[in-house]
Enzyme design. Structure first.
Site, PDB file in Angstrom:
ATOM      1  N   ASP A  50      36.314  30.335  38.889  1.00 19.33           N
ATOM      2  CA  ASP A  50      37.680  30.799  39.101  1.00 19.33           C
ATOM      3  C   ASP A  50      38.172  30.107  40.374  1.00 19.33           C
ATOM      4  O   ASP A  50      37.632  30.339  41.461  1.00 19.33           O
ATOM      5  CB  ASP A  50      37.641  32.330  39.283  1.00 19.33           C
ATOM      6  CG  ASP A  50      39.004  32.936  39.581  1.00 19.33           C
ATOM      7  OD1 ASP A  50      39.956  32.184  39.824  1.00 19.33           O
ATOM      8  OD2 ASP A  50      39.093  34.181  39.573  1.00 19.33           O
TER       9      ASP A  50
ATOM     10  N   TRP B 231      37.478  40.148  42.836  1.00 17.59           N
ATOM     11  CA  TRP B 231      37.813  39.405  41.607  1.00 17.59           C
ATOM     12  C   TRP B 231      36.543  38.961  40.869  1.00 17.59           C
ATOM     13  O   TRP B 231      36.480  39.001  39.641  1.00 17.59           O
ATOM     14  CB  TRP B 231      38.699  38.202  41.919  1.00 17.59           C
ATOM     15  CG  TRP B 231      40.058  38.596  42.409  1.00 17.59           C
ATOM     16  CD1 TRP B 231      40.598  38.339  43.631  1.00 17.59           C
ATOM     17  CD2 TRP B 231      41.055  39.350  41.682  1.00 17.59           C
ATOM     18  NE1 TRP B 231      41.850  38.890  43.714  1.00 17.59           N
ATOM     19  CE2 TRP B 231      42.159  39.504  42.547  1.00 17.59           C
ATOM     20  CE3 TRP B 231      41.125  39.903  40.402  1.00 17.59           C
ATOM     21  CZ2 TRP B 231      43.315  40.185  42.169  1.00 17.59           C
ATOM     22  CZ3 TRP B 231      42.267  40.589  40.024  1.00 17.59           C
ATOM     23  CH2 TRP B 231      43.350  40.722  40.898  1.00 17.59           C
TER      24      TRP B 231
ATOM     25  N   LYS C 109      49.619  30.643  43.102  1.00 13.91           N
ATOM     26  CA  LYS C 109      49.253  30.438  44.509  1.00 13.91           C
ATOM     27  C   LYS C 109      49.537  28.985  44.906  1.00 13.91           C
ATOM     28  O   LYS C 109      50.474  28.726  45.632  1.00 13.91           O
ATOM     29  CB  LYS C 109      47.796  30.828  44.739  1.00 13.91           C
ATOM     30  CG  LYS C 109      47.544  32.297  44.348  1.00 13.91           C
ATOM     31  CD  LYS C 109      46.091  32.614  44.238  1.00 13.91           C
ATOM     32  CE  LYS C 109      45.803  33.876  43.463  1.00 13.91           C
ATOM     33  NZ  LYS C 109      46.397  35.089  44.015  1.00 13.91           N
TER      34      LYS C 109
HETATM   35  C1  PLP Z   1      40.514  34.650  42.763  1.00 14.57           C
HETATM   36  C2  PLP Z   1      41.405  35.415  41.846  1.00 14.57           C
HETATM   37  N1  PLP Z   1      41.045  35.593  40.570  1.00 14.57           N
HETATM   38  C3  PLP Z   1      41.808  36.278  39.702  1.00 14.57           C
HETATM   39  C4  PLP Z   1      43.001  36.838  40.101  1.00 14.57           C
HETATM   40  C5  PLP Z   1      43.830  37.584  39.099  1.00 14.57           C
HETATM   41  O1  PLP Z   1      44.846  36.734  38.708  1.00 14.57           O
HETATM   42  P1  PLP Z   1      45.972  37.158  37.661  1.00 14.57           P
HETATM   43  O2  PLP Z   1      46.803  38.194  38.335  1.00 14.57           O
HETATM   44  O3  PLP Z   1      46.687  35.866  37.423  1.00 14.57           O
HETATM   45  O4  PLP Z   1      45.300  37.676  36.445  1.00 14.57           O
HETATM   46  C6  PLP Z   1      43.439  36.669  41.408  1.00 14.57           C
HETATM   47  C7  PLP Z   1      44.720  37.244  41.842  1.00 14.57           C
HETATM   48  O5  PLP Z   1      45.127  37.192  42.975  1.00 14.57           O
HETATM   49  C8  PLP Z   1      42.620  35.948  42.303  1.00 14.57           C
HETATM   50  O6  PLP Z   1      42.990  35.773  43.579  1.00 14.57           O
END
Ligand code: PLP
Length: 368
Positions: free
Chosen positions: A175, A107, A199
Site C-alpha cells: 500500500d 491501515w 494524497k
Molecule cells: C496508507 C493508507 N492506506 C489506506 C487508506 C484508506 O484509503 P481510502 O480512504 O482511499 O480507502 C489510507 C487513507 O488515508 C491510507 O493512508
C-alpha cells in the site's frame, strides 16, 4: 486570492498550477467544447487523457512493461479486499491459501483484518508493542505464502519502510497511498502496488493499481466482476465507467511533476522539507517526534507536546490547531485515534509551508 497551507493527510493540497489549468479547461477541455466531466469515457476526447495519464505514470515511476496500470474506484480500502480475493481466493470446498501481513499501523492492520475473509492471513511482524513508532524487522518468507503485504508509508503514525524487504519468490504487495511518487521506488521489487489518489496524485475517487502480469487471472470463479483484476486489465480500466475527472487531474499532476524534474527532483525537495521540520522538532523545548529516527516518514510527521499532564497537553493541542488555522496553517490535528499533531507534507506542499509552520511554532512556543 489567499491560499492556505493545507497539512491534511488526505484529501490533500494539490499543486496550484494544476488547479489553475483545470479551472481554465473547466468548460472547454482541449477545444472539445465540453468539460472533462461531461465526456463519454469511450469518446475520442477522453481516450488521449487516460492514455497520457498512464504513460506519464509509467515514465515517472519506471513501471516495467510486464506490469498493468489500473485506474479503479473504491479507495485503497477496496484493495484490502481485492488483493486477498484475487491472489488468494479459492473455489468453494478447496483448502484456503495463506498470506503474510506486517502490522505497522492502523491501515496495515485494517488490510490484514479484511484479508482473513478470503485467505489465512497472519501477522508475521508488528510494531504495535511500541505504538507503531518503528518498523519491525521483516520476517523470512514462508513457503506457500500467496503474498506478503506491507504498508510502505504509515500515514497516521508517520513511519516508513526505509528499505524494501526482500521476500524472495513470494510476491510483495504494498500500500503506497501516502508515499507514491515521493521518492524513487523500484517497481520490479513488487508484485502489486496500490494507492488511493487523494494524497500525492489527485482528488479522492481514483485508486491506482500497478500489478505484475503473472498475478492477474487467479480470482476464483465466484468473484464479482468489478473486483477482478483480470477484467479491469482486459478492459483497460473501462469495464465500467472509470473515475474520468480524477484520472484527468492525475494526468495534470503528473505533468506538473515531470516539469519539476520527476521523482528524483521531488524526492530532494521532500527530503529538504522533512529535514527542516524534524530538525526543528529535535531542538524544540515543547514538542517532539514520537517516531524512531530510522523509521521517520518524509510525508506525515506527527509531533506531540512534551507536557505530561493530560489536561494541559489537551489544552496545548487544542490551542495549537486553532491558532495555526487562524494563520492559514490548516489541518494540523493528529489522527483521531492517536491525538497530538501531524503535519502532512506531500509533494504539493512547498518548503514555504514548512517554513511558515516553523515560524508559527516558534511564536506559539514563546507564549507557552
Ligand atoms: C496508507 C493508507 N492506506 C489506506 C487508506 C484508506 O484509503 P481510502 O480512504 O482511499 O480507502 C489510507 C487513507 O488515508 C491510507 O493512508
Amino acid at each position: 486570492m489567499k491560499r492556505v497551507f493545507n497539512f491534511s493527510p488526505g484529501p490533500s493540497a494539490l499543486p496550484l498550477p494544476v488547479l489553475e489549468k483545470a479551472a481554465n479547461e473547466m468548460t472547454d477541455a482541449n477545444g472539445s467544447g465540453q468539460s472533462v466531466m461531461e465526456m463519454s469515457h469511450r469518446s475520442k476526447d477522453f481516450k488521449p487523457i487516460i492514455e497520457k495519464t498512464e504513460a506519464l505514470l509509467r515514465e515517472l515511476m519506471g513501471i516495467p512493461a510486464n506490469y498493468k496500470v489500473l485506474f479503479l474506484q473504491g479507495g485503497a480500502s477496496l484493495q484490502f479486499s481485492m488483493v486477498p480475493l484475487n491472489l488468494g481466493g479459492v473455489e468453494v470446498g478447496t483448502p484456503r491459501k495463506k498470506a503474510a501481513y506486517i502490522d505497522t499501523g492502523i491501515w496495515a492492520k485494517k488490510a490484514a483484518d479484511e484479508a482473513v475473509k478470503f485467505i489465512d492471513a497472519t501477522i508475521r511482524a508488528s510494531s504495535k508493542d511500541k505504538a507503531y513508532t518503528y518498523i519491525p524487522a521483516a520476517p523470512a518468507p514462508e513457503a506457500g505464502d500467496a503474498y506478503c503485504h506491507i504498508t510502505l508509508n504509515n500515514t497516521i503514525v508517520g513511519t516508513r519502510w526505509a528499505a524494501v524487504p526482500n521476500t524472495g519468490s513470494v510476491p510483495l504487495v504494498a500500500d503506497i497511498s501516502s508515499c507514491i511518487l515521493s521518492e524513487p521506488l523500484d517497481v520490479s521489487q513488487f508484485g502489486i502496488l496500490y494507492a488511493g489518489a487523494q494524497k500525492n496524485l489527485g482528488p479522492a475517487g481514483t485508486t491506482v493499481v500497478i500489478i505484475r502480469d503473472d498475478l492477474i487471472g487467479h480470482a476464483p470463479s465466484w468473484t464479482p466482476a468489478l473486483l477482478r483484476y483480470d477484467i479491469h486489465a482486459e478492459e483497460g480500466s473501462m469495464y465500467n465507467t472509470p473515475p474520468c475527472y480524477g484520472i484527468y487531474i492525475i494526468g495534470l499532476v503528473l505533468e506538473w511533476l515531470k516539469d519539476l524534474g520527476g521523482v528524483p527532483a521531488i524526492a530532494k525537495k521532500n527530503q529538504e522539507k522533512a529535514d527542516l521540520f524534524y530538525g526543528y522538532l529535535e531542538k524544540s523545548k515543547n514538542f517532539h517526534s514520537p517516531v524512531e529516527k530510522s523509521a521517520r516518514s518524509l510525508m506525515n510527521i506527527p509531533f506531540i507536546p512534551k507536557e505530561t499532564d493530560a489536561d494541559k497537553r489537551k489544552d496545548i493541542e487544542g490551542r495549537f490547531v486553532k491558532e495555526a488555522a487562524a494563520e492559514g496553517l490548516i489541518n494540523l490535528a493528529g489522527h483521531r485515534l492517536v491525538g497530538g499533531m501531524r503535519a502532512s507534507i506531500y509533494n504539493a506542499m512547498p518548503i514555504e509551508g514548512v517554513q511558515a509552520l516553523i515560524t508559527f511554532m516558534k511564536k506559539f512556543e514563546g507564549g507557552l
